[in-house]
Design a protein around this motif. Structure first.
Motif, PDB file in Angstrom:
ATOM      1  N   GLY A  22       0.799  -1.218   0.000  1.00 31.90           N
ATOM      2  CA  GLY A  22       0.000   0.000   0.000  1.00 31.90           C
ATOM      3  C   GLY A  22       0.827   1.260   0.000  1.00 31.90           C
ATOM      4  O   GLY A  22       0.360   2.322  -0.447  1.00 31.90           O
ATOM      5  N   CYS A  23       2.064   1.195   0.489  1.00 34.44           N
ATOM      6  CA  CYS A  23       2.940   2.383   0.476  1.00 34.44           C
ATOM      7  C   CYS A  23       3.751   2.470  -0.811  1.00 34.44           C
ATOM      8  O   CYS A  23       4.629   3.326  -0.933  1.00 34.44           O
ATOM      9  N   ASP A  24       3.466   1.591  -1.775  1.00 29.49           N
ATOM     10  CA  ASP A  24       4.102   1.574  -3.084  1.00 29.49           C
ATOM     11  C   ASP A  24       5.627   1.422  -3.001  1.00 29.49           C
ATOM     12  O   ASP A  24       6.377   2.246  -3.526  1.00 29.49           O
ATOM     13  N   PRO A  25       6.104   0.345  -2.357  1.00 30.05           N
ATOM     14  CA  PRO A  25       7.552   0.118  -2.341  1.00 30.05           C
ATOM     15  C   PRO A  25       8.048  -0.285  -3.717  1.00 30.05           C
ATOM     16  O   PRO A  25       7.293  -0.744  -4.567  1.00 30.05           O
ATOM     17  N   ASP A  26       9.344  -0.127  -3.927  1.00 30.72           N
ATOM     18  CA  ASP A  26       9.951  -0.511  -5.198  1.00 30.72           C
ATOM     19  C   ASP A  26      10.216  -2.010  -5.273  1.00 30.72           C
ATOM     20  O   ASP A  26      10.328  -2.569  -6.371  1.00 30.72           O
ATOM     21  N   CYS A  27      10.353  -2.656  -4.120  1.00 35.16           N
ATOM     22  CA  CYS A  27      10.626  -4.089  -4.067  1.00 35.16           C
ATOM     23  C   CYS A  27      10.155  -4.608  -2.714  1.00 35.16           C
ATOM     24  O   CYS A  27       9.814  -3.815  -1.822  1.00 35.16           O
ATOM     25  N   VAL A  28      10.129  -5.927  -2.580  1.00 35.57           N
ATOM     26  CA  VAL A  28       9.671  -6.545  -1.327  1.00 35.57           C
ATOM     27  C   VAL A  28      10.646  -7.641  -0.918  1.00 35.57           C
ATOM     28  O   VAL A  28      11.025  -8.484  -1.745  1.00 35.57           O
ATOM     29  N   ILE A  29      11.050  -7.620   0.347  1.00 33.98           N
ATOM     30  CA  ILE A  29      11.835  -8.696   0.949  1.00 33.98           C
ATOM     31  C   ILE A  29      10.896  -9.582   1.763  1.00 33.98           C
ATOM     32  O   ILE A  29      10.117  -9.077   2.571  1.00 33.98           O
ATOM     33  N   ILE A  30      10.965 -10.884   1.534  1.00 35.69           N
ATOM     34  CA  ILE A  30      10.219 -11.838   2.347  1.00 35.69           C
ATOM     35  C   ILE A  30      11.170 -12.360   3.432  1.00 35.69           C
ATOM     36  O   ILE A  30      12.040 -13.185   3.172  1.00 35.69           O
ATOM     37  N   VAL A  68       6.380 -20.649  -5.275  1.00 32.82           N
ATOM     38  CA  VAL A  68       6.065 -19.705  -4.200  1.00 32.82           C
ATOM     39  C   VAL A  68       6.530 -18.304  -4.566  1.00 32.82           C
ATOM     40  O   VAL A  68       5.816 -17.320  -4.350  1.00 32.82           O
ATOM     41  N   LEU A  69       7.714 -18.207  -5.137  1.00 34.03           N
ATOM     42  CA  LEU A  69       8.243 -16.891  -5.509  1.00 34.03           C
ATOM     43  C   LEU A  69       7.367 -16.216  -6.551  1.00 34.03           C
ATOM     44  O   LEU A  69       7.073 -15.018  -6.456  1.00 34.03           O
ATOM     45  N   ARG A  70       6.909 -16.972  -7.545  1.00 30.88           N
ATOM     46  CA  ARG A  70       6.034 -16.388  -8.564  1.00 30.88           C
ATOM     47  C   ARG A  70       4.731 -15.897  -7.946  1.00 30.88           C
ATOM     48  O   ARG A  70       4.230 -14.815  -8.296  1.00 30.88           O
ATOM     49  N   ALA A  71       4.173 -16.660  -7.017  1.00 31.35           N
ATOM     50  CA  ALA A  71       2.926 -16.247  -6.370  1.00 31.35           C
ATOM     51  C   ALA A  71       3.128 -14.983  -5.558  1.00 31.35           C
ATOM     52  O   ALA A  71       2.258 -14.089  -5.544  1.00 31.35           O
ATOM     53  N   MET A  72       4.265 -14.868  -4.895  1.00 36.99           N
ATOM     54  CA  MET A  72       4.519 -13.675  -4.089  1.00 36.99           C
ATOM     55  C   MET A  72       4.737 -12.446  -4.960  1.00 36.99           C
ATOM     56  O   MET A  72       4.303 -11.342  -4.622  1.00 36.99           O
ATOM     57  N   ARG A  73       5.403 -12.625  -6.091  1.00 34.20           N
ATOM     58  CA  ARG A  73       5.556 -11.502  -7.022  1.00 34.20           C
ATOM     59  C   ARG A  73       4.190 -11.020  -7.514  1.00 34.20           C
ATOM     60  O   ARG A  73       3.949  -9.816  -7.639  1.00 34.20           O
ATOM     61  N   GLY A  81       3.692  -7.477  -9.095  1.00 37.34           N
ATOM     62  CA  GLY A  81       4.763  -7.567 -10.077  1.00 37.34           C
ATOM     63  C   GLY A  81       6.081  -6.972  -9.629  1.00 37.34           C
ATOM     64  O   GLY A  81       7.060  -6.988 -10.388  1.00 37.34           O
ATOM     65  N   ARG A  82       6.140  -6.452  -8.430  1.00 39.34           N
ATOM     66  CA  ARG A  82       7.388  -5.878  -7.923  1.00 39.34           C
ATOM     67  C   ARG A  82       8.432  -6.982  -7.709  1.00 39.34           C
ATOM     68  O   ARG A  82       8.092  -8.112  -7.425  1.00 39.34           O
ATOM     69  N   PRO A  83       9.725  -6.622  -7.790  1.00 40.51           N
ATOM     70  CA  PRO A  83      10.766  -7.604  -7.472  1.00 40.51           C
ATOM     71  C   PRO A  83      10.624  -8.097  -6.040  1.00 40.51           C
ATOM     72  O   PRO A  83      10.387  -7.306  -5.123  1.00 40.51           O
ATOM     73  N   VAL A  84      10.765  -9.402  -5.850  1.00 36.84           N
ATOM     74  CA  VAL A  84      10.666 -10.018  -4.526  1.00 36.84           C
ATOM     75  C   VAL A  84      11.966 -10.758  -4.239  1.00 36.84           C
ATOM     76  O   VAL A  84      12.453 -11.522  -5.071  1.00 36.84           O
ATOM     77  N   THR A  85      12.518 -10.514  -3.078  1.00 41.26           N
ATOM     78  CA  THR A  85      13.733 -11.194  -2.641  1.00 41.26           C
ATOM     79  C   THR A  85      13.394 -12.179  -1.542  1.00 41.26           C
ATOM     80  O   THR A  85      12.773 -11.813  -0.542  1.00 41.26           O
ATOM     81  N   MET A  86      13.824 -13.448  -1.735  1.00 42.58           N
ATOM     82  CA  MET A  86      13.686 -14.481  -0.723  1.00 42.58           C
ATOM     83  C   MET A  86      15.062 -15.074  -0.431  1.00 42.58           C
ATOM     84  O   MET A  86      15.998 -14.940  -1.221  1.00 42.58           O
ATOM     85  N   SER A  87      15.178 -15.757   0.692  1.00 37.24           N
ATOM     86  CA  SER A  87      16.478 -16.243   1.147  1.00 37.24           C
ATOM     87  C   SER A  87      17.201 -17.147   0.148  1.00 37.24           C
ATOM     88  O   SER A  87      18.407 -16.975  -0.059  1.00 37.24           O
ATOM     89  N   PRO A  88      16.551 -18.141  -0.478  1.00 31.33           N
ATOM     90  CA  PRO A  88      17.314 -19.027  -1.374  1.00 31.33           C
ATOM     91  C   PRO A  88      18.035 -18.285  -2.493  1.00 31.33           C
ATOM     92  O   PRO A  88      19.209 -18.555  -2.762  1.00 31.33           O
TER      93      PRO A  88
END
Length: 248
Positions: free
Chosen positions: A74-82, A99-104, A109-116
């Protein structure tokens, strides 16, 4: 017009409600002009001492991740860290991609970073394949981590679990315990030490350990933030938290 406090990058961060380590550690890593905005996956501090208990915790994380992502975008971030590790490793490499595709998609559609992905990129940056891993878990949680690194072609020489019985208890792991764990897994044949678990506060200890050991010691939270910064065009060298942010 750019955001007044985050004109370079706004980072959305999603963590379990039991996690008290990721938010302060990630905030300490921010370059000038970058802001973090944290949302919470609402879960209970349930026991995870056996497979049914661990799966119950995973179910709570899966159920609450989507709403937490929707809350933070809602705050319109440029990317998201899980900022949660077990879900990243629990069902293996193929499940991670799904899982990564679902989170994106949930993140618009923002870039999502996960640990793996972040850990793999960090180990590639350091050019190492022979590793030891420190986890906060009991054996039921260590096994998926072991499988993840094996499936991705790493020579996993040692795994040391710190045996925390619930998600919130992970934050109770002291720097003394982490120091002892590093000493326990380090050998001459280990090229790098990796710590998984975002509720483990290891950023400072990992940097100190690198200095004494002369090899990469990768803290989960530092790796996640480094990956998000570099993927989104922020190349600042941040010192004081290890070689990854300072040199890569």
């Amino acid at each position: 017009m750019p955001d007044s406090l985050g004109p370079r990058l706004k980072v959305g961060v999603v963590v379990p409600s039991t996690n008290t380590s990721a938010q302060p550690e990630l905030d300490a890593l921010r370059p000038d002009g970058v802001t973090n905005h944290t949302g919470r996956m609402v879960i209970d501090d349930d026991p995870m001492v056996d497979e049914p208990g661990f799966e119950h915790v995973m179910h709570g994380i899966r159920r609450s991740t989507g709403p937490a992502i929707r809350g933070v975008v809602g705050c319109d971030p440029d990317c998201v860290i899980i900022g949660v590790s077990p879900e990243s490793h629990w069902e293996g490499t193929e499940a991670h991609g799904r899982v990564l595709r679902a989170m994106r998609e949930t993140a618009g559609g923002r870039p999502v970073t996960m640990s793996p992905d972040a850990i793999d990129a960090a180990l590639t940056a350091h050019g190492v394949r022979r590793i030891a891993v420190i986890t906060p878990y009991l054996p039921v949680g260590d096994d998926p981590v072991r499988r993840f690194f094996g499936d991705n072609g790493y020579d996993l020489l040692r795994v040391h679990g710190l045996g925390m019985p619930s998600p919130a208890k992970i934050s109770h792991i002291s720097e003394t315990a982490l120091r002892d764990a590093v000493k326990e897994v380090d050998r001459a044949d280990v090229e790098a030490i990796v710590q998984v678990g975002t509720n483990v506060a290891m950023a400072r200890l990992a940097a100190a350990a690198e200095f004494w050991l002369g090899k990469p010691v990768l803290s989960n939270n530092v790796v996640l933030y480094w990956h998000a910064l570099r993927r989104n065009g922020v190349a600042d060298r941040v010192r004081g938290f290890g070689s990854l942010l300072a040199e890569h």
